[in-house]
Design a protein around this motif. Sequence first.
Motif, PDB file in Angstrom:
ATOM      1  N   PRO A 195     -79.059  31.018 -61.070  1.00 54.78           N
ATOM      2  CA  PRO A 195     -78.631  31.726 -62.281  1.00 54.78           C
ATOM      3  C   PRO A 195     -78.057  33.082 -61.934  1.00 54.78           C
ATOM      4  CG  PRO A 195     -80.811  30.782 -62.572  1.00 54.78           C
ATOM      5  CD  PRO A 195     -80.468  30.627 -61.135  1.00 54.78           C
ATOM      6  N   GLY A 196     -76.954  33.400 -62.566  1.00 58.03           N
ATOM      7  CA  GLY A 196     -76.333  34.703 -62.332  1.00 58.03           C
ATOM      8  C   GLY A 196     -75.253  34.689 -61.284  1.00 58.03           C
ATOM      9  N   GLU A 197     -75.135  33.596 -60.510  1.00 56.89           N
ATOM     10  CA  GLU A 197     -74.098  33.523 -59.499  1.00 56.89           C
ATOM     11  C   GLU A 197     -72.775  33.139 -60.133  1.00 56.89           C
ATOM     12  OE1 GLU A 197     -76.875  32.201 -55.716  1.00 56.89           O
ATOM     13  OE2 GLU A 197     -75.313  30.860 -56.468  1.00 56.89           O
ATOM     14  N   ASN A 198     -71.701  33.533 -59.431  1.00 58.42           N
ATOM     15  CA  ASN A 198     -70.342  33.198 -59.867  1.00 58.42           C
ATOM     16  C   ASN A 198     -70.051  33.693 -61.272  1.00 58.42           C
ATOM     17  OD1 ASN A 198     -70.044  31.869 -57.392  1.00 58.42           O
ATOM     18  ND2 ASN A 198     -70.817  29.949 -58.274  1.00 58.42           N
ATOM     19  N   GLY A 199     -70.702  34.796 -61.644  1.00 59.53           N
ATOM     20  CA  GLY A 199     -70.412  35.391 -62.941  1.00 59.53           C
ATOM     21  C   GLY A 199     -70.996  34.667 -64.109  1.00 59.53           C
ATOM     22  N   THR A 200     -71.914  33.739 -63.866  1.00 64.28           N
ATOM     23  CA  THR A 200     -72.512  33.005 -64.986  1.00 64.28           C
ATOM     24  C   THR A 200     -73.522  33.879 -65.695  1.00 64.28           C
ATOM     25  OG1 THR A 200     -74.172  32.086 -63.497  1.00 64.28           O
ATOM     26  CG2 THR A 200     -72.173  30.807 -63.857  1.00 64.28           C
ATOM     27  N   THR A 201     -73.725  33.586 -66.957  1.00 63.03           N
ATOM     28  CA  THR A 201     -74.678  34.347 -67.771  1.00 63.03           C
ATOM     29  C   THR A 201     -76.046  33.680 -67.715  1.00 63.03           C
ATOM     30  OG1 THR A 201     -74.021  33.084 -69.720  1.00 63.03           O
ATOM     31  CG2 THR A 201     -72.846  35.139 -69.299  1.00 63.03           C
ATOM     32  N   CYS A 202     -76.994  34.286 -68.424  1.00 60.89           N
ATOM     33  CA  CYS A 202     -78.351  33.748 -68.454  1.00 60.89           C
ATOM     34  C   CYS A 202     -78.356  32.383 -69.130  1.00 60.89           C
ATOM     35  CB  CYS A 202     -79.289  34.704 -69.192  1.00 60.89           C
ATOM     36  SG  CYS A 202     -79.465  36.289 -68.367  1.00 60.89           S
ATOM     37  N   SER A 203     -79.180  31.527 -68.623  1.00 61.46           N
ATOM     38  CA  SER A 203     -79.276  30.175 -69.170  1.00 61.46           C
ATOM     39  C   SER A 203     -80.017  30.191 -70.492  1.00 61.46           C
ATOM     40  CB  SER A 203     -79.997  29.265 -68.172  1.00 61.46           C
ATOM     41  OG  SER A 203     -81.320  29.718 -67.993  1.00 61.46           O
ATOM     42  N   PRO A 204     -79.846  29.139 -71.303  1.00 67.64           N
ATOM     43  CA  PRO A 204     -80.615  29.068 -72.558  1.00 67.64           C
ATOM     44  C   PRO A 204     -82.107  29.061 -72.332  1.00 67.64           C
ATOM     45  CG  PRO A 204     -78.785  27.506 -72.567  1.00 67.64           C
ATOM     46  CD  PRO A 204     -78.867  28.069 -71.168  1.00 67.64           C
ATOM     47  N   VAL A 205     -82.560  28.536 -71.176  1.00 68.62           N
ATOM     48  CA  VAL A 205     -83.998  28.530 -70.896  1.00 68.62           C
ATOM     49  C   VAL A 205     -84.516  29.952 -70.776  1.00 68.62           C
ATOM     50  CG1 VAL A 205     -85.761  27.768 -69.265  1.00 68.62           C
ATOM     51  CG2 VAL A 205     -83.805  26.278 -69.774  1.00 68.62           C
ATOM     52  N   ASP A 206     -83.741  30.813 -70.075  1.00 66.40           N
ATOM     53  CA  ASP A 206     -84.162  32.211 -69.961  1.00 66.40           C
ATOM     54  C   ASP A 206     -84.194  32.884 -71.325  1.00 66.40           C
ATOM     55  OD1 ASP A 206     -84.359  31.897 -67.245  1.00 66.40           O
ATOM     56  OD2 ASP A 206     -82.308  32.575 -66.848  1.00 66.40           O
ATOM     57  N   ASP A 207     -83.226  32.560 -72.176  1.00 61.55           N
ATOM     58  CA  ASP A 207     -83.228  33.158 -73.505  1.00 61.55           C
ATOM     59  C   ASP A 207     -84.430  32.681 -74.313  1.00 61.55           C
ATOM     60  OD1 ASP A 207     -81.558  34.718 -75.528  1.00 61.55           O
ATOM     61  OD2 ASP A 207     -81.922  32.841 -76.589  1.00 61.55           O
ATOM     62  N   GLU A 208     -84.799  31.411 -74.171  1.00 62.86           N
ATOM     63  CA  GLU A 208     -85.998  30.906 -74.858  1.00 62.86           C
ATOM     64  C   GLU A 208     -87.250  31.603 -74.352  1.00 62.86           C
ATOM     65  OE1 GLU A 208     -86.227  26.741 -74.494  1.00 62.86           O
ATOM     66  OE2 GLU A 208     -84.397  26.325 -75.624  1.00 62.86           O
ATOM     67  N   ASP A 209     -87.314  31.849 -73.055  1.00 64.88           N
ATOM     68  CA  ASP A 209     -88.480  32.541 -72.503  1.00 64.88           C
ATOM     69  C   ASP A 209     -88.559  33.973 -72.999  1.00 64.88           C
ATOM     70  OD1 ASP A 209     -89.255  30.297 -71.067  1.00 64.88           O
ATOM     71  OD2 ASP A 209     -87.995  30.817 -69.356  1.00 64.88           O
ATOM     72  N   THR A 210     -87.412  34.610 -73.155  1.00 71.21           N
ATOM     73  CA  THR A 210     -87.409  35.963 -73.715  1.00 71.21           C
ATOM     74  C   THR A 210     -87.924  35.957 -75.150  1.00 71.21           C
ATOM     75  OG1 THR A 210     -85.510  36.523 -72.316  1.00 71.21           O
ATOM     76  CG2 THR A 210     -85.978  37.981 -74.172  1.00 71.21           C
ATOM     77  N   CYS A 211     -87.505  34.969 -75.930  1.00 69.99           N
ATOM     78  CA  CYS A 211     -88.000  34.860 -77.310  1.00 69.99           C
ATOM     79  C   CYS A 211     -89.503  34.585 -77.335  1.00 69.99           C
ATOM     80  CB  CYS A 211     -87.246  33.753 -78.044  1.00 69.99           C
ATOM     81  SG  CYS A 211     -85.483  34.091 -78.294  1.00 69.99           S
ATOM     82  N   ARG A 212     -89.959  33.758 -76.409  1.00 70.88           N
ATOM     83  CA  ARG A 212     -91.399  33.494 -76.355  1.00 70.88           C
ATOM     84  C   ARG A 212     -92.176  34.750 -75.998  1.00 70.88           C
ATOM     85  NH1 ARG A 212     -89.854  28.689 -73.322  1.00 70.88           N
ATOM     86  NH2 ARG A 212     -89.800  26.899 -74.709  1.00 70.88           N
ATOM     87  N   MET A 213     -91.623  35.548 -75.087  1.00 63.68           N
ATOM     88  CA  MET A 213     -92.311  36.783 -74.721  1.00 63.68           C
ATOM     89  C   MET A 213     -92.403  37.729 -75.907  1.00 63.68           C
ATOM     90  SD  MET A 213     -93.807  38.426 -72.244  1.00 63.68           S
ATOM     91  CE  MET A 213     -93.230  37.796 -70.669  1.00 63.68           C
ATOM     92  N   ARG A 214     -91.320  37.858 -76.663  1.00 66.99           N
ATOM     93  CA  ARG A 214     -91.352  38.713 -77.853  1.00 66.99           C
ATOM     94  C   ARG A 214     -92.350  38.181 -78.877  1.00 66.99           C
ATOM     95  NH1 ARG A 214     -85.458  38.677 -79.928  1.00 66.99           N
ATOM     96  NH2 ARG A 214     -86.368  40.034 -81.505  1.00 66.99           N
ATOM     97  N   LEU A 215     -92.389  36.857 -79.007  1.00 70.83           N
ATOM     98  CA  LEU A 215     -93.345  36.269 -79.947  1.00 70.83           C
ATOM     99  C   LEU A 215     -94.780  36.531 -79.503  1.00 70.83           C
ATOM    100  CD1 LEU A 215     -93.964  34.489 -82.384  1.00 70.83           C
ATOM    101  CD2 LEU A 215     -93.690  32.482 -80.926  1.00 70.83           C
ATOM    102  N   ALA A 216     -95.043  36.435 -78.207  1.00 75.17           N
ATOM    103  CA  ALA A 216     -96.393  36.708 -77.711  1.00 75.17           C
ATOM    104  C   ALA A 216     -96.793  38.153 -77.986  1.00 75.17           C
ATOM    105  CB  ALA A 216     -96.461  36.407 -76.214  1.00 75.17           C
ATOM    106  N   HIS A 217     -95.868  39.088 -77.797  1.00 79.44           N
ATOM    107  CA  HIS A 217     -96.173  40.494 -78.094  1.00 79.44           C
ATOM    108  C   HIS A 217     -96.525  40.666 -79.572  1.00 79.44           C
ATOM    109  CE1 HIS A 217     -95.077  41.307 -74.109  1.00 79.44           C
ATOM    110  NE2 HIS A 217     -93.791  41.568 -74.260  1.00 79.44           N
ATOM    111  N   LEU A 218     -95.773  39.994 -80.435  1.00 81.27           N
ATOM    112  CA  LEU A 218     -96.041  40.124 -81.866  1.00 81.27           C
ATOM    113  C   LEU A 218     -97.401  39.542 -82.244  1.00 81.27           C
ATOM    114  CD1 LEU A 218     -92.627  39.335 -83.585  1.00 81.27           C
ATOM    115  CD2 LEU A 218     -93.869  41.480 -83.611  1.00 81.27           C
ATOM    116  N   ILE A 219     -97.740  38.418 -81.646  1.00 78.62           N
ATOM    117  CA  ILE A 219     -99.032  37.799 -81.971  1.00 78.62           C
ATOM    118  C   ILE A 219    -100.173  38.709 -81.554  1.00 78.62           C
ATOM    119  CG2 ILE A 219    -100.536  35.840 -81.467  1.00 78.62           C
ATOM    120  CD1 ILE A 219     -98.043  34.119 -81.181  1.00 78.62           C
ATOM    121  N   VAL A 220    -100.065  39.320 -80.376  1.00 78.35           N
ATOM    122  CA  VAL A 220    -101.125  40.219 -79.926  1.00 78.35           C
ATOM    123  C   VAL A 220    -101.188  41.458 -80.815  1.00 78.35           C
ATOM    124  CG1 VAL A 220    -101.940  41.622 -77.987  1.00 78.35           C
ATOM    125  CG2 VAL A 220    -100.976  39.359 -77.579  1.00 78.35           C
TER     126      VAL A 220
END
Length: 1012
Positions: free
Chosen positions: A582-607
């Motif tokens: 991920p990130g090579e050849n000018g590629t952007t973040c994968s949808p999986v990374d974006d889902e993990d970011t959303c999960r992290m934000r959700l975990a912060h909110l739950i706590v």
Amino acid sequence: MLRKALLDQLKYFIETVTNGHSNPQLLTNPTLIKLALSFLDDLPATRDCVFEYFALLAEISVQLYISPEMIDQKTGMPVSQVKQGGNRKQQMRAQEYESFNMVKTALQNLVWKGLPAWSPLIANWSLELVAKLSDKYTQRRMTITASCNYWLECSAMHGLMSLINSCFRKLTSAEEETCVEIMLNAFHRFPMTFDWIVARLGGCFPYKIIMQILQCGIKRFVEDYRCHLDSEAGILDYMTSCHEQQLRAAFREMLKEGFAPMKPLDIAVVPFLLITTNYSDAILQSLVNVLVEIYSEDMCEVIIEKSPLWLSNKMFADMQPTLNNAVLRMNEHGATLLITAAKMAEKFVWCQDFLDNSMQELEQWVLKQRNFPLLADLAYEETKYMLWKSCLSKNLLEQQTAVRLLLVVSSQHPHIYYQTISQLLRKSYAQNPNGIGALIRLLGGQSGVVNFPGFTPGFEMVLEDITLHVQVNNRLPVPPGTPTEAYNTFSNLNMLAKMHKSKNVAPYITSTQLTQALNECLPKIVQIFDCTVNKLVLKMDRDAAESSAAKFRAQHSSNNKREGLTDICNGNGYGKRPKTEPGENGTTCSPVDDEDTCRMRLAHLIVDLLNNIEGGSCHTVLRTPVVLKLAVLSVKYFFVGLTEKTVIRRAAAAHRSYALLQRQCSARKIARTVCLRELVEGALFYHGHLLGQLEEYKLDELEIPEHEMLILQNLHTSSGANSNRSVLHSGIIGRGLRPVLPTNDRTCDAEAQALYLKALNACCADLEKPNNVEGYSLVSLLLVELVSTDVMYNGLPFPDEEFTKVTMERDMQIRRAFITSPVLWAVLGLIAGHRPALCYSSVLLRALCATCLHHWRGKNVSKFQATAANDELMLCTKKLLQLLAMSQLIPPPLTNLHLIIEHFESAEIALLLRECIWNYLKDHVPSPALFHVDNNGLHWRNTSLAKVPPQYVDTLRHLMQRKLSKLGPHYHQMFIMAELMDSKPGPTGMSETTAAAATMLPASRLQIVELE
């Protein structure tokens, strides 16, 4: 001859009818009726006389119908229905009552089979006859429905109405207009008694009748605005049940004329229609349906422009209270009308007044528990979705109106209340902060209503739905960065909890209602938290495994000096295409990374939510499985928070977990035990890479390509005369040399270590008893359980030095655990600061001391080896001595040994560890019994009261005297100053001789030691 007979019959007919007015039996003779019917064909000139006779027959039947003697006293039913079971008198007169049926049958045959001219003639005669009979024999004022039911029970009236209906079907367009005109003329002459006839016959040509009735009503309204429109409204109301579409078409046509008046009469259209709605709910509903259908912004401007013309009518100017009540009478589009008025209320004051009065009256009806048609409209699915959309409006009047309507319908339909809470919690209010006000107002409920539903089931509903989404993850894909429903829900709940803590929602929600509801939903919140955190942990472990494998390949390739091994180990060799990171050849973040970011934000909110509602506190009743799961998830969240990209985010996540851990551990001992075990196990076994743990890589032999296996390589070189000799075997076993663990310069990340120690401290700290060391003792016992591999010889005492040969393997494994997991030193340091918790880790201290002693002893066996300051053995020895000093397990002057140990040779260090440290700890078992508790609850060991025996410090003294050039200041501090403090005079003073002797004592000891 035939003509003479016909004239005789006519003469007989005239005489009989003339003389038979007082004798109904004579007039209703079937022979006479048949004779009269024959005249219609044979003597057309006698048509008027015959129809007059028929009218007499109908009147006789009506008279009998309303006669009291023809009513059954038991049932009140007319004679037509009791002729079989009535009394003798009733059965005798039943023939007179049904005599008109012969006439109706004959006239119907004449209409259907005779000449077309008969239809309008018979229709006009029937209308006139029905109107006269109804007006003459109506005894009291009745509604149209009651009049129809009453008169159609009469045989003659029912026959006339059937005859008129048959005639209307045979009329041409011009004849229809004539009959309608006759009908309306009769209505004008008998408005109170002919209305039911118009309503009943209007179905033959409904649109024409409706338009004519409306025109008649407008004319009367213009002539006298105080007139009563009961008849017109009754006719329209009766026809609405079967001909609503025609009524709507008529309203649509009239409104078009009313909004664009071309005639003076058109100005009164709108006031007249609104006045008419007061008489019938069906007319009101039809008119509202038309208004909703044709309403537009342009129409609103027309209404504003034409309103002065309508207000010229005095009755229309005073109609507002009546219009307020009109909203409650609607079965459909009532909510739409109120929401439309709310949208216009910002521009027009009259809309706001209308809205306020309507809503107040609506809520009063709810408080009085009265049923009204608007409730049915509010319960429709379409209305519900419209109100949900209005709750998100930026128009505050529209928003609050929608909320009030939802509260009204929720008093009768609790499921709508729960669904509304679920829907509003899912929405994002980032762009419209005022939208949260609708949710707060909704949670406040309807004041004054008994047994209004609570909002806990609404919370459970939305959390259950989110649980399914989080577990199954079957939602449609959304653009990156778009907040999910789970994120919005917990963001809104968190906002409500914060506002509740700051008491900003007190007017709507009681002090404990919100917190209690959320705590009741805590199992579902924990379930969502479990799904979210476990996915983050899986991702964290996957990334750690990939990073570890990359480091291993690099180190292994460096050790074996082989190029291309990295590709082989990665599975990219032998024709396989290399993987793109991920990130090579000018590629952007994968949808999986974006889902993990959303999960992290959700975990912060739950706590954050758990902290705001104080989830897991002693005031909350929880089942044991929920307590255990929440404790485990809190620790997992802490480790996940350490993977945040920035220092600020990591610190914020850690502080959230501190509050969560401290609250649980202070409330329940079982939660403290689980949290501490998970923290220690996570740092040692599962998430040690976050705290600087050294990975010991194990290469799977199955990953070795087949052509690289040693047995296959030997087959190529095992041919010939010397094939049985193993010296000729060649090849590399496995992957070659193992990578060397970089133990030097390997320290734990200071930031991660500090956060981890604070997490341990949060679990161990007791808010009620600040000096309680029970938690730290539990950590010490856990370290022994998890680090020590043997269940035997884990006691507190230090054995003889010779006994270390028995536990040497176990001691080496413990020492290796401290090498691979540097955080263990920090944990022991934390324990050492809370005496006497470190005593329970005596087996670890014993293993470290024994291994250091043996390693220092064997350091210079073959040749002299210089000891570097950052050597692992030296660092381990210094840390061990420092721990012993911090925990007061060794007395002064041994507490300063860690400061000077690096100045000694290997053999001297081994001697010091054996004579000073090991022997002292062997004779003075590191036990909690050595410590006493002061008044503040602190455990302390006062070493100044008991002088250290010389056999434990003389060795150190002698070695330091040999290095006074280097260790002079330390020697002075450790021995000279200590002895001076011991010989210092007390408060009462000392004699000169004693003071002199005391002053000379250190000097004499210095003289005893011979310096080399």
